[in-house]
Design a protein around this motif. Sequence first.
Motif, PDB file in Angstrom:
ATOM      1  N   ARG A  51      19.178   8.299 144.185  1.00 46.04           N
ATOM      2  CA  ARG A  51      17.720   8.428 144.189  1.00 46.04           C
ATOM      3  C   ARG A  51      17.170   8.456 145.614  1.00 46.04           C
ATOM      4  NH1 ARG A  51      14.950  10.316 140.030  1.00 46.04           N
ATOM      5  NH2 ARG A  51      16.757  11.648 140.234  1.00 46.04           N
TER       6      ARG A  51
ATOM      7  N   TYR B  61      15.034  11.637 146.403  1.00 45.61           N
ATOM      8  CA  TYR B  61      13.626  11.480 146.771  1.00 45.61           C
ATOM      9  C   TYR B  61      13.400  11.765 148.252  1.00 45.61           C
ATOM     10  CZ  TYR B  61      11.725   9.731 142.389  1.00 45.61           C
ATOM     11  OH  TYR B  61      11.275   9.640 141.094  1.00 45.61           O
TER      12      TYR B  61
ATOM     13  N   TYR C  70      15.742   2.074 135.187  1.00 45.66           N
ATOM     14  CA  TYR C  70      14.683   2.916 135.746  1.00 45.66           C
ATOM     15  C   TYR C  70      14.002   2.220 136.921  1.00 45.66           C
ATOM     16  CZ  TYR C  70      11.122   6.593 135.439  1.00 45.66           C
ATOM     17  OH  TYR C  70      10.303   7.661 135.696  1.00 45.66           O
TER      18      TYR C  70
ATOM     19  N   ASN D 195      14.603   3.141 141.245  1.00 48.07           N
ATOM     20  CA  ASN D 195      13.422   3.517 142.016  1.00 48.07           C
ATOM     21  C   ASN D 195      13.297   2.745 143.320  1.00 48.07           C
ATOM     22  OD1 ASN D 195      11.244   5.554 140.930  1.00 48.07           O
ATOM     23  ND2 ASN D 195      12.296   4.682 139.164  1.00 48.07           N
TER      24      ASN D 195
ATOM     25  N   GLY E 254      14.504   5.324 145.330  1.00 39.35           N
ATOM     26  CA  GLY E 254      13.450   6.330 145.483  1.00 39.35           C
ATOM     27  C   GLY E 254      12.395   5.908 146.482  1.00 39.35           C
TER      28      GLY E 254
ATOM     29  N   ASN F 162       4.858   5.869 144.602  1.00 40.34           N
ATOM     30  CA  ASN F 162       5.172   6.006 143.182  1.00 40.34           C
ATOM     31  C   ASN F 162       6.369   5.136 142.803  1.00 40.34           C
ATOM     32  OD1 ASN F 162       7.092   8.215 141.317  1.00 40.34           O
ATOM     33  ND2 ASN F 162       5.255   7.312 140.436  1.00 40.34           N
ATOM     34  N   SER F 163       7.433   5.193 143.622  1.00 38.87           N
ATOM     35  CA  SER F 163       8.621   4.375 143.355  1.00 38.87           C
ATOM     36  C   SER F 163       8.319   2.893 143.519  1.00 38.87           C
ATOM     37  CB  SER F 163       9.758   4.785 144.301  1.00 38.87           C
ATOM     38  OG  SER F 163      10.209   6.084 143.996  1.00 38.87           O
TER      39      SER F 163
ATOM     40  N   VAL G   3       6.701   1.777 140.436  1.00 35.00           N
ATOM     41  CA  VAL G   3       7.678   1.700 139.338  1.00 35.00           C
ATOM     42  C   VAL G   3       8.451   0.388 139.404  1.00 35.00           C
ATOM     43  CG1 VAL G   3       9.818   2.685 138.426  1.00 35.00           C
ATOM     44  CG2 VAL G   3       7.924   4.184 139.008  1.00 35.00           C
TER      45      VAL G   3
ATOM     46  N   SER H 185       7.362  -1.581 136.233  1.00 35.16           N
ATOM     47  CA  SER H 185       8.276  -1.275 135.137  1.00 35.16           C
ATOM     48  C   SER H 185       8.673  -2.534 134.352  1.00 35.16           C
ATOM     49  CB  SER H 185       9.522  -0.557 135.653  1.00 35.16           C
ATOM     50  OG  SER H 185      10.379  -0.208 134.591  1.00 35.16           O
TER      51      SER H 185
ATOM     52  N   THR I 202       1.485   6.525 137.856  1.00 37.61           N
ATOM     53  CA  THR I 202       2.765   5.853 137.638  1.00 37.61           C
ATOM     54  C   THR I 202       2.798   5.113 136.305  1.00 37.61           C
ATOM     55  OG1 THR I 202       3.053   5.579 140.024  1.00 37.61           O
ATOM     56  CG2 THR I 202       4.398   4.191 138.595  1.00 37.61           C
TER      57      THR I 202
END
Length: 494
Positions: free
Chosen positions: A32, A36, A152, A156, A159, A326-327, A330, A334, A397
């Motif tokens: 990632r 990314y 996930y 990230n 990422g 964004n990552s 997350v 998340s 997100t």
Amino acid sequence: MEHNIALEEIQNFKGKYPKQLWYLFLVEMWERFCFYGMRGVLAFFMVDQLGLLEGKANLQYGAIQAFVYAFTFIGGIFADKILGFKKSLLFGGIVMILGNLLIAASPHDFFYYGITLSIIGTGFFKPNVSSMVGELYHENDGRRDAGYGLFYAGINIGGMLGGAIPIYLGKNYSWSLCFLSAAIVMIIGVITFLLTKKHLAPIGNSPLENQPQKKRNLYEIAVYVGSFVVIPLVYIMVINSDFTEYFMYTMGIVALGYFVYELIMLKDGKQQRKLLAAFVFIFGYFMFMAISEQSGGSLSLFAKDNLSNKMLFFHIDPNVVNNSINSLYVVIFSPLVGLLWIFMAKRKIEPNTVIKFGLSFVLLAAGFFIFYTARFFVNQDGLSSLDVFALGYLVYTLGELCIGPIGMSVITKLSPKRLFGMMMGLWFLSSAFGQFAAGKLGAEISDANTGTTLMSKLIAYTDGYYQLALYSLIAGIALIVLTPLIRRLMQEVK
């Protein structure tokens, strides 16, 4: 040694997560970073260093991303039928390393050659880790969603770091260091996999392991050689985005035909309906990606020229924010979203998977509407608020968290085990078409700017984001309305 651990031993783990999940997300985390990192610099590098116009750069970005995801479909099939997930992942990682080292040697001269190798390598690498995560669980193990949620969030982290470090190195030090950083972390990822893959046995072994060694070697060598033979063809299509349409349409017809073939060969009405439901989710993901994937294209170029470098009480490069926030969101949200689903499930008010998909589009629409409102927060220098931009990404997100980890999980629930690689490849192929469509949408946004000032660019880009918000809202409402029909196709799968 690799056959000492039985599949039952892996799947009958105690607690919330199998230990193999941690190994897999460490491997994927570094991929990632690489992915990314490259995504975040593509459009910027092509405009700032290669001299492409913004509309052309958006098309080129969409084409490159489309090829990356399209090759995951091909890689998924070869993993299913010949290599197995482990050998496919290892081969793909090595090719990705070679691609990034090639660009690092001379970014301006070897950019497209290195990108070509990265496309092929990612195709073999990307679908396999996600597929192996699915095999860590029994078919009816309720812990699977939580596993994909953690996976996930974990990947990230890569990422987030990949979004920030390569673009920072490129803009402030050298572009060679930018691409070298991606190669180094992929080397770490490959070494991590080599050190931990013994704990995955027999997950990911070759499907041909019961065949004669000579026959298996012949098939595997043919895959490796074929991958390098197609390099000139991929290179030609990458540098000429006009060819991308022909490739994508051909790929779409072939993929759809292959899906129909496998659907018919199942000869089990119940399983066929579940596979059709999986295809609906895959198509929904295509629409989501077509709208959302402006991060490396138009949003990157918008951040480059139209945003201030002040966020809250500190100064930061807007492109670093665009590539990594964004990552970061997350990673933070998340687990919280996962806990929210558990909380709602205990009270029997958790929305089903289809509703979650629909909600993801509604939140995506809200995020792009916030991007649109950036036009109302322009300072005396003609730059808009980075705070508003970051807020838009937060809502965006939250929408992604209603579709990304849940989507991968539901595909493995609805698909028979022997088609895991193909269906995960289709999932990524839908993203390829989404990336391709996103590039075209980004190009239209850029081409709408007929002026020569930063203000004219800001107006054109925010007008485009308003249109994307409308498209997303319509898609979300349509999915929610169709929920009863899709639920019937899913049958017992929640």
